[in-house]
Scaffold this active site. Structure first.
Site, PDB file in Angstrom:
ATOM      1  CG  HIS A 138      28.784  40.587  40.369  1.00 38.32           C
ATOM      2  ND1 HIS A 138      28.661  39.394  40.561  1.00 38.32           N
ATOM      3  CD2 HIS A 138      29.216  41.493  40.396  1.00 38.32           C
ATOM      4  CE1 HIS A 138      28.728  40.063  41.941  1.00 38.32           C
ATOM      5  NE2 HIS A 138      28.776  40.991  42.292  1.00 38.32           N
TER       6      HIS A 138
ATOM      7  CG  HIS B 298      59.328  28.834  45.837  1.00 35.93           C
ATOM      8  ND1 HIS B 298      59.543  29.372  46.603  1.00 35.93           N
ATOM      9  CD2 HIS B 298      59.715  28.002  44.951  1.00 35.93           C
ATOM     10  CE1 HIS B 298      60.342  29.477  46.038  1.00 35.93           C
ATOM     11  NE2 HIS B 298      60.536  28.924  45.013  1.00 35.93           N
TER      12      HIS B 298
END
Length: 160
Positions: free
Chosen positions: A9, A98
């Protein structure tokens, strides 16, 4: 690319905006809920969405809750998921370059719409740097994953 969105929510409003942005970028979006801002339990949505990424039913996932960490904690317990929390585009870029992350987690209570959209755009358009040192590092993480998590095909009672 096929992207699954999920959250709770606290991330509902931002999820709607991110969905629109992804569709404008030409991606197919699977909205795994929630579908309103009524209070819900995060794991009821993030776990099934994580399974979609792990099974290859979606290429990547973007999960949005209050601060992003709950989504990352849930997602990273699923074999094949490499979820990261990003609060700026620089982190989003490095998480792809990375670490080859396949799930982005955002905090709907801590970042605004404009920065969230920049994060998503950066994360979606950045490729993994397929250089020896990054490949080596990602491989080490995958070895840890293989040691401590079960592969999906080893689990009998997975939800659909």
């Amino acid at each position: 690319m096929k992207i699954v969105l999920a959250g709770d929510h606290a991330g509902y409003e931002l999820k709607k905006e991110i969905k629109e942005e992804l569709e404008e970028m030409g991606h197919e979006v699977i909205d795994a809920g929630p579908y309103s801002s009524d209070s819900v339990d995060l794991s009821d949505f993030v776990y099934p969405a994580s399974l979609k990424v792990a099974r290859g039913e979606a290429d990547r996932g973007i999960f949005i809750d209050g601060v992003g960490y709950g989504s990352a904690m849930i997602a990273n317990r699923v074999y094949g998921i490499d979820a990261c929390v990003c609060q700026d585009p620089f982190c989003a870029k490095l998480s792809r370059q990375h670490n080859d992350s396949n799930v982005l987690c955002l905090g709907g209570k801590i970042i605004g719409s404009a920065i969230a959209q920049e994060i998503v755009k950066t994360w979606m358009t950045t490729d993994f740097l397929n250089q020896e040192k990054y490949v080596r590092r990602v491989k080490k993480v995958k070895e840890i994953e293989a040691r401590h998590l079960r592969k999906l095909d080893e689990i009998k009672d997975l939800p659909e």
